[in-house]
Design an enzyme around this catalytic site. Structure first.
Site, short mmCIF file in Angstrom:
data_model
loop_
_atom_site.label_atom_id
_atom_site.label_comp_id
_atom_site.label_asym_id
_atom_site.label_seq_id
_atom_site.Cartn_x
_atom_site.Cartn_y
_atom_site.Cartn_z
N GLY A 7 41.21 -29.03 8.55
CA GLY A 7 40.56 -27.81 8.10
C GLY A 7 40.16 -26.99 9.31
O GLY A 7 39.01 -27.00 9.74
N ALA A 8 41.15 -26.27 9.88
CA ALA A 8 40.89 -25.52 11.12
C ALA A 8 40.37 -24.12 10.82
O ALA A 8 40.90 -23.12 11.30
CB ALA A 8 42.17 -25.44 11.95
N ALA A 10 36.62 -21.81 10.55
CA ALA A 10 35.73 -21.33 11.60
C ALA A 10 35.22 -22.46 12.49
O ALA A 10 35.42 -22.45 13.71
CB ALA A 10 34.57 -20.56 10.98
N GLY A 12 36.09 -25.76 12.34
CA GLY A 12 37.21 -26.59 12.78
C GLY A 12 37.99 -25.96 13.91
O GLY A 12 38.39 -26.64 14.86
N LYS A 205 18.48 -30.24 8.06
CA LYS A 205 19.30 -29.06 7.78
C LYS A 205 19.40 -28.83 6.27
O LYS A 205 19.28 -27.70 5.79
CB LYS A 205 20.68 -29.23 8.40
CG LYS A 205 21.55 -27.99 8.24
CD LYS A 205 22.88 -28.14 8.96
CE LYS A 205 23.72 -26.87 8.81
NZ LYS A 205 25.03 -26.99 9.46
N ASN A 213 19.84 -21.41 0.01
CA ASN A 213 21.16 -21.02 -0.46
C ASN A 213 21.18 -20.60 -1.92
O ASN A 213 21.61 -19.49 -2.25
CB ASN A 213 22.17 -22.14 -0.18
CG ASN A 213 22.82 -22.04 1.18
OD1 ASN A 213 23.83 -21.37 1.34
ND2 ASN A 213 22.22 -22.67 2.17
N GLU A 286 29.35 -23.71 -2.78
CA GLU A 286 29.11 -25.11 -2.41
C GLU A 286 27.76 -25.56 -2.96
O GLU A 286 26.77 -25.65 -2.25
CB GLU A 286 29.15 -25.24 -0.89
CG GLU A 286 29.36 -26.65 -0.39
CD GLU A 286 29.62 -26.70 1.10
OE1 GLU A 286 30.11 -27.74 1.56
OE2 GLU A 286 29.35 -25.71 1.80
#
Length: 343
Positions: A7-8, A10, A12, A205, A213, A286
């Site tokens: 998962g490249a 941001a 990654g 976190k 969120n 999410e």
């Protein structure tokens, strides 16, 4: 060391760009679409502190084209990580470690946790034990991700702030594998402290993500407003206190109190949370790793979560009405071959 960034996007991409500069580290990335095409054609570019650097990394869509590696950094969102668990298997050799870079409660949370809940599974983030069985909790290394970055265009990552990736083994040990991973990350220019209690770091976190969120998604308020307005601040505080009881009952601790945590969020200013950004962009929200899993842990430990329940119900309904809730398939539906909605 052979490293694959699964998962490249941001974060990654930011990791891949740094690790590619470490001697003796062979970096490959799993990407898709225009981003994959751009990395293959022009390399992976990082824009940080006014400087632009381009590195050449192997980029593939199919993990089978890469084969077993020493370390996988799983940088997908939690629901995507669940969906792709079996797809990752070609990367997994006998001793491959998987660094889990997702926000929220990790699927391996109860692995290696001393006490009566050791080995419990979390349906909210790992329906049907998909990751537990396909990856194996013995491979998991916890990671609390602090940097912010974005894909400014295909193949180009813009670093916003931060360089810390806190690492931790589920059993709290400083294993040879985690020591080596931390060493390589430090050589890449990242801060990679190895903690003996990664769960407490994850909770710190999560404590903010749990409330800021969903409240921001419901109200469209930026972080300074959500943390500053008396009504939303009070709601956030109640959610955080409910979560704190759960976390502490499982052995976690908090190095700051709830007021300081909220004040710290308010100081960030007019920041749109990731859930609000996803809502506005029409992307899957999410929710389960950040909120539903905490509710489930409350049920497991016997602690009520009335405020969390109310806010969760509202944000779930909002996401479902917009077609943005990546719900895991019901078990009976899964048996018939149903799949979760793609992001």
């Amino acid at each position: 060391m052979k490293v694959c960034i699964y998962g490249a996007g941001a974060i990654g991409g930011y990791l891949a760009a740094g690790l590619a500069g470490v001697p003796g580290v062979e970096v490959s990335v799993i990407a898709r679409g225009a981003h994959l095409a751009a990395i293959r054609a022009r390399g992976l570019t990082l824009v940080k502190d006014g400087e632009t650097t381009t590195v050449q990394v192997r980029a593939e869509k199919d993990p089978a084209a890469i084969g077993p590696v020493d370390v996988v950094f799983n940088c997908l969102k939690a629901h995507q990580a669940w969906e792709s668990a079996e797809d990752m298997q070609p990367l997994l050799g006998p001793d491959t470690a998987v660094v889990c870079c997702q926000n929220g409660v990790p699927w391996w949370y109860f692995h290696g946790l001393v006490g009566r809940f050791e080995g419990r599974r979390l349906d909210a983030v790992d329906r049907d034990d998909r990751q537990w069985l396909a990856i194996g909790p013995h491979r998991a290394i916890g990671c609390s991700v602090y940097p912010a970055a974005e894909i400014s265009e295909p193949g180009v990552i813009r670093h916003v702030y931060g360089d810390k990736f806190a690492l931790g083994e589920p059993d709290g040990s400083t294993s040879p594998r985690i020591a080596r991973i931390a060493e390589v990350m430090e050589q890449a220019g990242f801060k990679a402290p190895v903690l003996d209690d990664i769960r407490s770091e994850l909770w710190l976190k999560l404590w903010g993500n749990l409330c800021f969120n969903p409240i921001s998604a419901l109200t469209r308020g930026t972080l300074d407003v959500v943390a500053g307005d008396p009504t939303t601040r009070a709601t956030a505080r109640k959610m955080m206190l409910e979560a704190q009881v759960i976390a502490e009952s499982l052995g976690a601790s908090f190095r700051v109190d709830v007021e300081r945590r909220i004040n710290g969020a308010a100081k960030v200013g007019k920041h749109r949370t990731s859930m609000l950004q996803d809502l506005e962009a029409g992307k899957a929200m999410e929710i389960d790793a950040l909120v539903t899993a905490v509710q489930e842990m409350g049920r497991i430990t016997g602690h009520p979560t009335p405020t969390i329940d109310a806010v969760l119900g509202l944000v779930q309904q909002l996401a479902m009405n917009r077609g943005l809730y990546p719900t895991y398939p019901a078990k009976e539906a899964a048996a018939e071959g149903s799949a979760i909605a793609a992001e």
